[in-house]
Design a protein around this motif. Structure first.
Motif, mmCIF file in Angstrom:
data_model
loop_
_atom_site.group_PDB
_atom_site.id
_atom_site.type_symbol
_atom_site.label_atom_id
_atom_site.label_comp_id
_atom_site.label_asym_id
_atom_site.label_seq_id
_atom_site.Cartn_x
_atom_site.Cartn_y
_atom_site.Cartn_z
ATOM 1 N N ASP A 219 0.853 -1.197 0.000
ATOM 2 C CA ASP A 219 0.000 0.000 0.000
ATOM 3 C C ASP A 219 0.879 1.233 0.000
ATOM 4 O OD1 ASP A 219 -2.746 -0.730 -0.069
ATOM 5 O OD2 ASP A 219 -2.497 -1.639 1.908
ATOM 6 N N MET A 220 0.841 1.957 -1.110
ATOM 7 C CA MET A 220 1.622 3.187 -1.189
ATOM 8 C C MET A 220 0.772 4.302 -0.583
ATOM 9 S SD MET A 220 4.587 2.715 -2.580
ATOM 10 C CE MET A 220 5.223 4.088 -3.552
ATOM 11 N N GLU A 221 1.301 4.904 0.465
ATOM 12 C CA GLU A 221 0.518 5.935 1.139
ATOM 13 C C GLU A 221 1.169 7.303 1.028
ATOM 14 O OE1 GLU A 221 -0.509 4.558 5.036
ATOM 15 O OE2 GLU A 221 -1.736 2.931 4.188
ATOM 16 N N VAL A 222 0.344 8.251 0.629
ATOM 17 C CA VAL A 222 0.787 9.649 0.606
ATOM 18 C C VAL A 222 0.251 10.278 1.882
ATOM 19 C CG1 VAL A 222 0.719 11.836 -0.646
ATOM 20 C CG2 VAL A 222 0.574 9.672 -1.908
ATOM 21 N N GLU A 223 1.169 10.740 2.754
ATOM 22 C CA GLU A 223 0.740 11.282 4.044
ATOM 23 C C GLU A 223 0.400 12.760 3.955
ATOM 24 O OE1 GLU A 223 -0.027 9.986 6.917
ATOM 25 O OE2 GLU A 223 0.321 7.969 6.119
ATOM 26 N N GLU A 224 1.253 13.513 3.262
ATOM 27 C CA GLU A 224 1.016 14.953 3.201
ATOM 28 C C GLU A 224 1.428 15.487 1.835
ATOM 29 O OE1 GLU A 224 2.199 16.977 6.724
ATOM 30 O OE2 GLU A 224 1.623 18.932 5.931
ATOM 31 N N GLY A 225 0.585 15.195 0.856
ATOM 32 C CA GLY A 225 0.841 15.726 -0.483
ATOM 33 C C GLY A 225 0.343 17.157 -0.565
ATOM 34 N N THR A 226 0.813 17.871 -1.567
ATOM 35 C CA THR A 226 0.342 19.250 -1.737
ATOM 36 C C THR A 226 -0.684 19.304 -2.859
ATOM 37 O OG1 THR A 226 2.115 19.710 -3.297
ATOM 38 C CG2 THR A 226 2.525 20.249 -0.982
ATOM 39 N N ALA A 227 -1.738 20.054 -2.612
ATOM 40 C CA ALA A 227 -2.787 20.243 -3.616
ATOM 41 C C ALA A 227 -2.819 21.723 -3.978
ATOM 42 C CB ALA A 227 -4.132 19.796 -3.063
ATOM 43 N N GLU A 228 -2.454 22.023 -5.212
ATOM 44 C CA GLU A 228 -2.422 23.430 -5.633
ATOM 45 C C GLU A 228 -3.484 23.662 -6.693
ATOM 46 O OE1 GLU A 228 1.522 24.365 -6.825
ATOM 47 O OE2 GLU A 228 2.305 24.212 -4.770
ATOM 48 N N PHE A 229 -4.146 24.805 -6.579
ATOM 49 C CA PHE A 229 -5.231 25.118 -7.506
ATOM 50 C C PHE A 229 -5.014 26.489 -8.112
ATOM 51 C CE2 PHE A 229 -6.814 22.536 -3.979
ATOM 52 C CZ PHE A 229 -7.231 21.413 -4.667
ATOM 53 N N ASP A 230 -5.299 26.581 -9.392
ATOM 54 C CA ASP A 230 -5.233 27.853 -10.097
ATOM 55 C C ASP A 230 -6.626 28.087 -10.687
ATOM 56 O OD1 ASP A 230 -4.637 30.046 -11.540
ATOM 57 O OD2 ASP A 230 -3.389 29.034 -13.031
ATOM 58 N N VAL A 231 -7.388 28.950 -10.042
ATOM 59 C CA VAL A 231 -8.776 29.179 -10.467
ATOM 60 C C VAL A 231 -9.054 30.682 -10.525
ATOM 61 C CG1 VAL A 231 -9.701 27.005 -9.552
ATOM 62 C CG2 VAL A 231 -9.571 29.013 -8.066
ATOM 63 N N PRO A 232 -10.172 31.092 -11.178
ATOM 64 C CA PRO A 232 -10.508 32.513 -11.214
ATOM 65 C C PRO A 232 -10.579 33.105 -9.799
ATOM 66 C CG PRO A 232 -11.911 31.321 -12.735
ATOM 67 C CD PRO A 232 -11.107 30.292 -11.987
ATOM 68 N N ALA A 233 -10.126 34.365 -9.661
ATOM 69 C CA ALA A 233 -10.018 35.000 -8.347
ATOM 70 C C ALA A 233 -11.342 34.984 -7.586
ATOM 71 C CB ALA A 233 -9.534 36.440 -8.523
ATOM 72 N N SER A 234 -12.450 35.147 -8.304
ATOM 73 C CA SER A 234 -13.730 35.261 -7.612
ATOM 74 C C SER A 234 -14.174 33.962 -6.953
ATOM 75 C CB SER A 234 -14.801 35.748 -8.587
ATOM 76 O OG SER A 234 -14.924 34.843 -9.660
ATOM 77 N N VAL A 235 -13.557 32.850 -7.321
ATOM 78 C CA VAL A 235 -13.924 31.581 -6.693
ATOM 79 C C VAL A 235 -12.739 30.960 -5.946
ATOM 80 C CG1 VAL A 235 -15.812 31.013 -8.261
ATOM 81 C CG2 VAL A 235 -13.483 30.349 -8.863
ATOM 82 N N ALA A 236 -11.651 31.747 -5.815
ATOM 83 C CA ALA A 236 -10.420 31.220 -5.210
ATOM 84 C C ALA A 236 -10.647 30.759 -3.771
ATOM 85 C CB ALA A 236 -9.315 32.266 -5.265
ATOM 86 N N ALA A 237 -11.574 31.400 -3.067
ATOM 87 C CA ALA A 237 -11.813 31.030 -1.673
ATOM 88 C C ALA A 237 -12.324 29.592 -1.549
ATOM 89 C CB ALA A 237 -12.821 31.991 -1.046
ATOM 90 N N ARG A 238 -12.906 29.088 -2.634
ATOM 91 C CA ARG A 238 -13.399 27.706 -2.609
ATOM 92 C C ARG A 238 -12.280 26.696 -2.826
ATOM 93 N NH1 ARG A 238 -18.727 27.083 -2.608
ATOM 94 N NH2 ARG A 238 -18.658 25.031 -3.572
ATOM 95 N N PHE A 239 -11.118 27.177 -3.246
ATOM 96 C CA PHE A 239 -9.964 26.306 -3.506
ATOM 97 C C PHE A 239 -8.782 26.831 -2.702
ATOM 98 C CE2 PHE A 239 -12.814 26.033 -7.072
ATOM 99 C CZ PHE A 239 -12.781 24.700 -7.440
ATOM 100 N N PRO A 240 -8.815 26.655 -1.364
ATOM 101 C CA PRO A 240 -7.867 27.362 -0.501
ATOM 102 C C PRO A 240 -6.407 26.961 -0.737
ATOM 103 C CG PRO A 240 -9.180 25.775 0.747
ATOM 104 C CD PRO A 240 -9.750 25.812 -0.626
ATOM 105 N N ALA A 241 -5.549 27.968 -0.625
ATOM 106 C CA ALA A 241 -4.108 27.721 -0.725
ATOM 107 C C ALA A 241 -3.656 26.945 0.500
ATOM 108 C CB ALA A 241 -3.368 29.047 -0.831
ATOM 109 N N GLY A 242 -2.565 26.221 0.367
ATOM 110 C CA GLY A 242 -2.020 25.471 1.493
ATOM 111 C C GLY A 242 -2.748 24.178 1.788
#
Lengths: 407, 460
Positions: A219-242
């Motif tokens: 079982d390959m486990e990812v413990e703390e991967g990073t999820a980065e999103f590039d979306v229009p500014a007006s909806v950026a709050a729905r895709f939080p940084a970090g």
């Protein structure tokens, strides 16, 4: 010396584009690739670390270094379209390093580093399935210290511990656009896992050998991967940084029964039947550290099923130095109808191989192999996996070369 | 020496092999595109705003370039259709909506865009707003002459009803004042006396699409089922409609042209009518008690409220009452509901509401129109694109190529910011519905378009 080579291989080479069933990469030895990747029922030398640790007790002291180049091509057509999309996959380079050393006549120690799973597929960010997948890279390097013991002249056993290290990188488009274009998501994380590889090898007569090996699920486990999103500014709050994510990907078990037969001194024939425990791959789930577009996870069904691989191969020694090899296999797809995805647009595959071995001296020999894989054209609605409906066809050309040094 | 030779020849063979193999791609065996029994040499599209490429409340260049007829023409080109498909294109950067009457005269709105603005309560949020100042009518139309010469393959005229396509003088500038002409057709009519159908027939089409009838009932629905006295927004008579459709189809097929005809979706599947929930009035216990008492004091004891979700209060046929769950509130009521106690202390005016009785009239006409359209298609052997069923599927929601589609306003990907017309993506999906029908009827194999190449709502 050896550690340097390992470091070099690990840092410069990528693991392969998945060209066996699912995301398995069955390219563990150039000699065996030439023989249809049989070998569980044979004494294959250092590569017994992979094929059957039970046979490693009979291997000579030595080191093998080898690599293959996977030139894979995947074509796709959307339903009722006439436009073919080609995935632009980088050339995959799965590799292996094996070392075997005899502690006593009967007890041998070995270390194997090899890449039995992996996938690199790049569809780009323009095709109609880009909201499913732009690009996926999945890497796994197995490090396997192994012990093998010759119980009687005819019977050997062996066991290895597997530590797997690797990572996953997944990129897809997000269907939210502004004047600059569509959004994008990139998930990236290191993964690791553990398992084992055990085998038993039995040669009742000079002409016949039998082997049974079991490589466990990892079982390959990812413990703390990073999820980065590039979306229009007006909806950026729905895709939080970090945002970070957790995920687990099973690398399935493989149980193999192999038979070797030497009708003459010059000729070796081998048959392997493997059962791959793909049913372990039920879903692909990412758990996020915070809500992403309103949910803290995404999940898609995979529901792979266990499959068999049938292999046959042979080697003919033209002279003491020169060996010619050929083989074939049939690899069933673990992907059920309705579950096809662009990550692994899999179908039943047929492999044809040829190989050549040349022994320069008592100490040095080389093996070269060539494998052609042709997967059946497959049309799927992909309605159960969140995949991209359409018709997929894959082929691959896999040249490989290995150097053996015995001492 | 020997080693060297083996190494060299080996590497050479490997190199040559790799070169050969990399040029050898997998192929997918699919049948070649074919026109089947149809001939797409000259394609003409007739219809209303949906056909014209009207989107986001206005006609503008990008919407026209992604109109469903333009997309169809591009797909027809793979089976022998002409490479050129002419549309009466707007100048870049200019948009014209349907003229609206205000207290200061008739005005032309611009297209809508999504922006973060303060609503009537001063709360900032994403909202569709007109991109700029309204222009006086009809000057805005005079400044928007087509940028390409006719004749035009796309004869879609925003606002057109079935009989308008047959009407001579529908493009006569002199007819604008009394409403016998349509400014969108005045833009590109070949003469003051011509009709949409005459301009279409003058091109000798070998293939046509006809998608008309929406406005024959939509006008009534947009007026909340209560058109002002003397207005022409009552639904077109059912028998008359059947007659107009037959006249159109008979003429269009009179020279042997094949074609496809679309039916009309029920308005109850369109976000303009479905976005505001009937029970969107959320009250505290205290507010509920106060409101109940206020209505009781007027003798309206049948109107009561409770804590939580309540049905809005509407004024239908002069009587205030609670709206039923089956009835619909029109999108423009949203500010009244939000900021002016509309639907609570102040009953929502009749023109913002489609009552059960009004919806029954709409349904009856829609069904009757669609029966006439299907009968005409059957009689002439035309492809029949069932957009009523398609919009039902949209209302249920479906997923395609990893994207979810629904009739949800703004985020459903099908409907543009006016809540009635398609996004460019929506137009591409409509084109694929037409292709399905055409392929089936004419045994053709016209490839589907990749709808993901067309935009949906653009966010700031």
């Amino acid at each position: 010396m050896k550690s340097k080579i390992l470091a070099l291989l690990g840092s410069t080479l990528l693991t392969g584009t998945a060209m066996a069933g699912g995301y398995q990469v069955n390219l563990a030895s150039q000699r065996q690739i030439g023989m249809g990747h049989t070998g569980t029922g044979l004494n294959t030398g250092t590569s017994s670390i992979f094929f059957n640790p039970g046979a490693m007790a009979q291997a000579r002291n030595g080191i093998t270094i080898g690599a293959s180049a996977i030139i894979s091509k995947i074509a796709y057509q959307a339903p009722e379209s006439n436009n073919t999309v080609m995935a632009d996959n980088p050339t995959g380079t799965p590799f292996q390093v094996y070392g075997v050393y005899g502690i006593t006549d009967k007890l041998k120690a070995g270390l194997g580093v090899y890449t039995p799973f992996g996938s690199t597929v790049n569809w780009g960010n323009e095709w109609n399935g880009r909201f499913g997948l732009n690009e996926l890279s999945l890497k796994a390097i197995f490090i396997q210290p192994t012990l093998s013991y010759q119980i009687t002249e005819k019977l050997g056993v062996g066991a290895g511990f597997v530590y797997s290290t690797g990572g996953v990188n997944l990129q897809r488009s997000i269907p939210l656009e502004n004047n600059e274009g569509e959004g994008r998501a990139e998930l990236d994380g290191d993964a690791n896992g553990m398992g084992y590889n055990v085998g038993i090898f039995f040669n009742p007569t000079d002409k016949l050998s039998l082997g049974l090996s079991y490589r466990s699920k990892v079982d390959m486990e990812v413990e703390e991967g990073t999820a980065e999103f590039d979306v229009p500014a007006s909806v950026a709050a729905r895709f939080p940084a970090g945002t970070t994510f957790k995920a687990a990907l099973p690398l399935p078990s493989t149980l193999t029964l192999g038979i070797g037969f030497n009708p003459t001194e010059k000729l070796t024939l081998a048959v392997d039947i493997s059962r791959v425990g793909w049913s372990a791959y039920e879903k692909l789930r990412f758990d996020y550290s915070q809500n992403v577009n309103g949910s803290n996870f995404t999940e898609n069904s995979r529901n792979y099923e266990d499959v068999y691989i049938y292999r046959i191969g042979g080697e003919y020694k033209v002279t003491d130095a020169l060996a010619l090899r050929a083989g074939a296999y049939y690899d069933e797809t673990p992907v059920q109808d309705g579950y096809l995805t662009p990550e692994t647009p899999d179908s039943d595959s047929r492999g044809l191989s040829a190989g050549i071995g040349y022994t320069f001296s008592e100490k040095i020999s080389v093996d070269a192999s060539f494998l052609y894989i042709n997967k059946k054209e497959r049309t799927d609605a992909s309605n159960l996996s969140g995949g991209i409906a359409g018709t997929y066809k894959s082929i691959a050309y896999i040249p490989g070369v290995a150097l053996n040094y015995n001492f | 020496m020997k080693k060297n030779f083996i190494y060299r020849s080996g590497m050479l063979a490997l190199f040559a092999g790799v070169l050969t193999l990399t040029s050898c791609d997998p192929e997918i065996d699919t049948p070649n595109p074919t026109a089947g029994e149809a001939d797409f040499t000259t394609y003409v599209a007739l219809g209303n705003s949906l056909t014209a490429g009207f989107t986001d409340g206005a006609l503008y260049l990008e919407g026209q370039q992604s109109s469903y007829p333009s997309i169809l023409a591009q797909q027809f080109a793979t089976v022998g259709g002409s490479q050129t498909f002419k549309q009466p294109l707007m100048p870049a950067g200019v948009s014209v909506g349907s003229p609206v009457i205000t207290s200061t005269g008739a005005q032309v709105p611009q297209k809508r865009v999504l922006k973060i603005v303060q609503d009537c309560n001063g709360v900032a949020g994403l909202s569709p707003v007109e991109a700029g100042e309204r222009a006086p009518y009809p000057n805005a139309f005079l400044a928007s002459a087509p940028t390409v010469q006719g004749p035009y393959n796309n004869m879609g005229v925003p606002g057109a009803k079935s009989f308008h396509l047959l009407a001579p003088g529908y493009g006569n500038p002199a007819g604008l004042a009394d409403g016998t002409a349509n400014p969108f057709f005045v833009r590109f009519a070949s003469s003051a006396t011509t009709s949409v159908l005459a301009d279409a027939m003058a091109q000798n089409p070998t293939f046509f699409t006809l998608w008309i009838g929406n406005n024959d009932v939509l006008g009534y629905a947009l007026a909340g089922g209560t058109p002002a006295v003397g207005e022409k927004d009552y639904p077109t008579g059912q028998q008359q409609f059947a007659g107009y459709i037959n006249m159109l189809v008979t003429q269009l097929t009179s020279k042997g042209a094949k074609g496809a005809i679309g039916n009309i979706p029920n308005v109850s599947k369109i976000p303009y009518f479905t976005t505001i929930p009937y029970n969107g009035l959320n009250l505290t216990a205290e507010q509920a008690t106060q409101l109940t008492a206020a209505y009781a004091s007027k003798g309206l004891t049948h109107i009561t409220f409770q804590a939580g979700a309540n049905a809005f209060v509407v004024l239908e046929d002069g009587m205030p009452r609670k709206i039923k769950s089956t009835e619909l509130i029109l999108l423009p009521a949203s500010d009244l509901l939000k900021c002016q106690q509309g639907g609570s202390a102040v009953p929502l005016d009749d023109k913002y509401v489609l009552s059960e009785a009004e919806l029954a009239i709409i349904n009856e006409h829609t069904n009757s129109y669609n029966a006439a359209i299907q009968a005409a298609a059957t009689a002439k052997g035309l492809a029949y694109a069932d957009f009523n069923s398609y919009l039902n599927r949209v209302a249920t929601g479906f997923s395609l190529n990893g994207i979810t589609y629904s009739s949800t306003f703004v985020t459903g990907n099908i409907f543009s910011l006016d809540g009635i017309h398609f996004t460019q993506r929506g137009a591409a999906l409509a084109a694929n519905e037409f292709i399905d029908a055409i392929n089936k009827t004419y045994k053709a194999r016209i490839p589907k378009v990749d709808e993901t190449q067309y935009t949906t709502v653009v966010f700031p």
